[in-house]
Design an enzyme around this catalytic site. Structure first.
Site, PDB file in Angstrom:
ATOM      1  N   ASP A 262       0.839  -1.196   0.000  1.00 10.98           N
ATOM      2  CA  ASP A 262       0.000   0.000   0.000  1.00 10.98           C
ATOM      3  C   ASP A 262       0.876   1.249   0.000  1.00 10.98           C
ATOM      4  OD1 ASP A 262      -2.354   1.731   0.476  1.00 10.98           O
ATOM      5  OD2 ASP A 262      -3.327  -0.113   1.108  1.00 10.98           O
ATOM      6  N   HIS A 429      -3.978   6.066   2.721  1.00  8.08           N
ATOM      7  CA  HIS A 429      -4.713   4.851   2.363  1.00  8.08           C
ATOM      8  C   HIS A 429      -4.175   3.627   3.101  1.00  8.08           C
ATOM      9  CE1 HIS A 429      -6.080   1.510  -0.266  1.00  8.08           C
ATOM     10  NE2 HIS A 429      -7.108   2.296  -0.530  1.00  8.08           N
ATOM     11  N   SER A 601     -11.182  -1.561  -1.964  1.00  7.07           N
ATOM     12  CA  SER A 601      -9.922  -1.561  -1.214  1.00  7.07           C
ATOM     13  C   SER A 601     -10.169  -1.538   0.284  1.00  7.07           C
ATOM     14  CB  SER A 601      -9.073  -0.350  -1.613  1.00  7.07           C
ATOM     15  OG  SER A 601      -9.737   0.857  -1.309  1.00  7.07           O
TER      16      SER A 601
END
Length: 817
Positions: A262, A429, A601
């Site tokens: 990520d 994220h 996600s």
């Protein structure tokens, strides 16, 4: 200059028909959406090279890998000698010249990525590169790189971000208290005292309160007690739903190895003032990495992995029969740190003497000759060395505060920057996904993940802007494999179409990992992609390809952005709408920030967290195929409309775990040497799974018959009907496997497992004529179990279509190591 229509047409014509100009046009992994600017992405300068035919032996592979370095050097010299262009300025990789170099190399997979100088047309470069490789006996095919963008959706609740203090304040307010405040403000409202904004904020807080603990809205999780689903009562729910999730997984993930690929994680508190403002530490997030080994930031050198670049430099001078790039990368961080801090080069020198070519050693073979000393000097102080002469070293030693209390190389930390970043939400994220998986309470504050004690390694493979490329993702997968991560969590999509040659390495890497959890894609609202699952989720060997659903007032509808493909996938859905977790936020000044996010996600870490719980408890008791069979079998569809769009459904987490507990007990009983039972546990594994499944969901059958709704195929309608019926005196009278509470008022797991096992053993040991006399086992259940346990070649997925069963079996198939 004024652009006339003729000039514009001429320019467009030139762009369309000029191969050189076309070589600079980016291929967006999200097609028309989320376009990546050329100036922000290096992929236009990447050329992926692969052997057309893989070497037949390790000896041949070592020989070819050596030739790759020699041929690449010749390509570099060709470009330098044949193009009259300055090499010093490289706007993409500022620490490098604008000349050919190896960005990444996968020695075991026969592929590598070259940097193509900006002044050479792609087609010309590829033609010459393939020609030179051919001169060295290398049959190579070259292809363009593909850029990728993280699957981040806009934050929910109008982009509302919360500090830790805000969160702690809001979550303690009940709906009733908030409503009272709203009513009070309405009374105070006047022309001079406009309270509209305050009331709107309170309403928003009231709505947010329902999603702070998103799992309370989802029946299949059971992380906390839920008034909504507990109200169903024992007569309406499966046996497993009498437990909370951690009752069935008391290790809370401890022992499970997870790698997240990520944008990094806000897990580091750096003491040095010049860096403390650039990075933030969320109190609920901690890194499990060994910070003295490897590098976990694969893009810190303007998109390059600095540790890998140093290792590749070693590869130029080492004997490839001795050279192991992964082993070297593990050791380099601490060696580099010692060299920068203490000027101690002894470990680097000893390694080089041991692994270099014979031509670099003196007659004794234990010391470097002048040639070898020159090469070592280049590795240490050359232009691309560890500490280049005449310029500042790229590596920085920093001191980390608690809980680490150690120094480390800043460039190896998987930490996203907060300042100077245009898209802080993308940078956060990774922090968000890790928060869902294994966040831990800090002094009883903040959030907690599904598997808070799991060993989670963050591999930063994305820029803070959320962009990356296939080369970097392949390197990240290699790193996850090297770290022996059983689970790899990929909240991303790479492409919607696949290239057999360019993506051969990607497929091999994915195929070799036991448990890949990947997002099905967020482009479901695009007409061209809504019926097409994305890669890597679409690869057959991916155990968990995951789409997203939302609560939607108990309808559990599939999120429209979920990419799905008939009979292909996703196999699973998970909560993926307005989930709450840790993150980074625009203009962030506080260390710990939180937000809501939606997307496939976001659904991925929900599955990853559960899988970590399951492996922590049972990875040493069952094979990969056995664990997956149970999870696949105990997945339910929350709405009848899921049938066409998802193969299995959403994981009934508690039921899966209870089944594994019961199977473990059955395994012990059925494999005892002195057991009087002649029933093979291994040969009848599927029968036992089906038997436990039948017992677990048996309490729901009476109401399924009455309401006409299936608990496992249409929970939404079953639940609504049951909630309306809840005050009815009619109840299911069976006491089968009802949980018994111990003295501390906790449900006793052992008593339920024993009941399940004894029920199955009773059916196995009781003769046909005596079955009606079995105590506490209803006749219809006894008959069902008898049939299930005696059926040969039972198909536990018999309700799925033939194409879906093919897809399921591909996910269960043994991995190619």
């Amino acid at each position: 200059m004024k652009l006339t229509s003729k000039k514009i047409i001429a320019f467009l014509y030139l762009v369309y028909f000029s191969p050189c100009l076309l070589s600079g046009v980016l291929i967006d992994a999200h097609q028309e959406k989320n376009k990546i600017k050329q100036s922000d992405d290096a992929s236009q300068h990447h050329v992926i090279c692969s052997y057309t035919q893989q070497p037949s032996s390790q000896e041949q592979r070592d020989e070819l890998n050596q030739k790759v370095h020699k041929a690449t050097y010749k390509i570099k010299q060709y470009c330098k000698n044949n193009f009259n262009q300055p090499l010093d300025t490289n706007e993409t990789y500022q620490h490098r010249q604008d000349s050919v170099f190896i960005i990444n190399i996968h020695y075991d997979h026969g592929s590598w990525t070259l940097y193509k100088p900006s002044f050479i047309c792609y087609e010309d470069f590829v033609t010459q590169a393939e020609k030179i490789y051919k001169e060295y006996g290398l049959d190579v095919i070259c292809e363009k790189e593909v850029p990728i963008k993280i699957l981040a959706m806009p934050s929910g609740f109008d982009g509302e971000y919360l500090t830790l203090k805000d969160f702690e304040t809001y979550k303690k307010q009940t709906d009733e208290e908030i409503q009272k405040k709203i009513e009070s403000l309405k009374k105070e409202s006047s022309e001079k005292n406009d309270v509209t904004a305050e009331i709107a904020q309170l309403k928003k807080i009231k709505d947010m309160n329902d999603y702070f603990f998103w799992h309370l809205q989802i029946p299949t999780t059971g992380l906390l007690a839920s008034e909504q689903y507990d109200a169903l009562g024992i007569e309406y729910r499966p046996v497993a739903w009498n437990f909370l999730l951690w009752d069935l997984a008391p290790k809370k993930g401890k022992g499970a190895q997870v790698a997240i690929i990520d944008t990094g994680t806000s897990a580091f508190d750096i003491k040095e003032p010049e860096f403390s403002g650039l990075y933030k530490k969320n109190v609920n997030i901690t890194s499990s990495c060994d910070l003295q080994s490897y590098g976990y930031n694969l893009v810190s050198e303007n998109g390059l992995d600095p540790i890998r670049q140093i290792a590749i430099n070693f590869g130029h001078y080492c004997d490839h029969k001795k050279f192991d790039i992964d082993a070297l990368m593990q050791k380099l961080p601490i060696w580099i740190k010692n060299y920068i801090k203490n000027e101690d080069k002894s470990q680097i020198e000893q390694y080089f003497i041991k692994h270099t070519k014979k031509s670099s050693l003196d007659e004794s073979g234990t010391k470097l000759n002048k040639r070898g000393e020159r090469f070592l000097e280049d590795l240490l102080h050359g232009k691309y060395g560890i500490a280049p002469k005449g310029s500042k070293s790229f590596f920085t030693v920093i001191n980390l505060d608690k809980p680490y209390s150690q120094n480390a190389l800043l460039e190896t930390l998987p930490a996203p920057k907060i300042i100077g970043n245009k898209d802080t939400f993308a940078a956060g994220h990774g922090t968000f996904t890790q928060g869902i998986i294994n966040a831990q309470h800090y002094n009883s504050q903040g959030i907690v993940g599904i598997a808070p004690d799991a060993h989670v390694t963050m591999i930063k493979a994305f820029h803070d802007s959320g962009t990356t490329n296939k080369t970097t993702l392949n390197a990240a997968l290699e790193r996850a494999i090297t770290l022996k991560s059983s689970i790899v969590s990929m909240s991303l999509k790479i492409t919607d179409t696949i290239s057999e040659t360019q993506d051969a390495t990607l497929k091999k890497l994915i195929d070799s990992i036991d448990y890949v959890v990947a997002a099905s894609g967020n482009d479901g609202d695009d007409p061209a992609l809504k019926n097409k699952e994305a890669y890597p989720a679409k690869f057959e060997s991916v155990a968990f390809d995951v789409g997203a659903f939302k609560y939607d007032d108990g309808n559990y509808s599939i999120c429209s952005f979920t990419q799905k493909e008939l009979n292909i996938g996703p196999k699973f859905l998970a909560p993926g709408y307005d989930l709450f977790s840790s993150t980074l936020t625009p203009g962030q000044t506080s260390d710990s920030m939180y937000a809501f996010m939606s997307g496939t996600s976001v659904a991925v870490p929900v599955v990853t967290g559960f899988l970590a719980l399951a492996l922590a408890e049972f990875q040493h008791d069952f094979t990969r195929e056995e664990i997956l069979k149970v999870i696949y079998k105990f997945s339910i569809k929350l709405h009848k409309n899921w049938d066409q769009d998802v193969i299995l459904g959403t994981i009934d987490m508690r039921s899966s775990l209870l089944c594994l507990h019961a199977l473990k007990a059955l395994q012990t009983k059925l494999t005892k040497k002195k057991s009087a039972l002649h029933y093979s546990y291994a040969e009848n594994f599927d029968n036992l799974v089906q038997a436990i499944y039948t017992i677990n969901y048996y309490p729901t059958q009476w109401y399924e018959k009455k309401s006409g709704y299936s608990f496992v195929q249409d929970f939404a309608h079953y639940n609504k009907a049951a909630q309306a019926e809840i005050k009815n005196s009619e109840k299911n009278q069976t006491g089968l496997c009802r949980p018994v509470k111990n003295k501390s008022a906790h449900v006793n797991l052992n008593s339920v497992v024993t009941c399940m096992v004894d029920t199955i053993i009773s059916v196995l040991t009781t003769k046909s004529a005596e079955k009606t006399s079995m105590k506490n086992i209803p006749q219809d259940l006894s008959d069902s179990l008898s049939t299930i346990l005696s059926t040969q070649n039972i198909n536990i997925f018999d309700q799925a279509s033939a194409p879906c069963i093919t897809r399921i079996n591909a996910g269960l198939a043994p991995k190619k190591k």
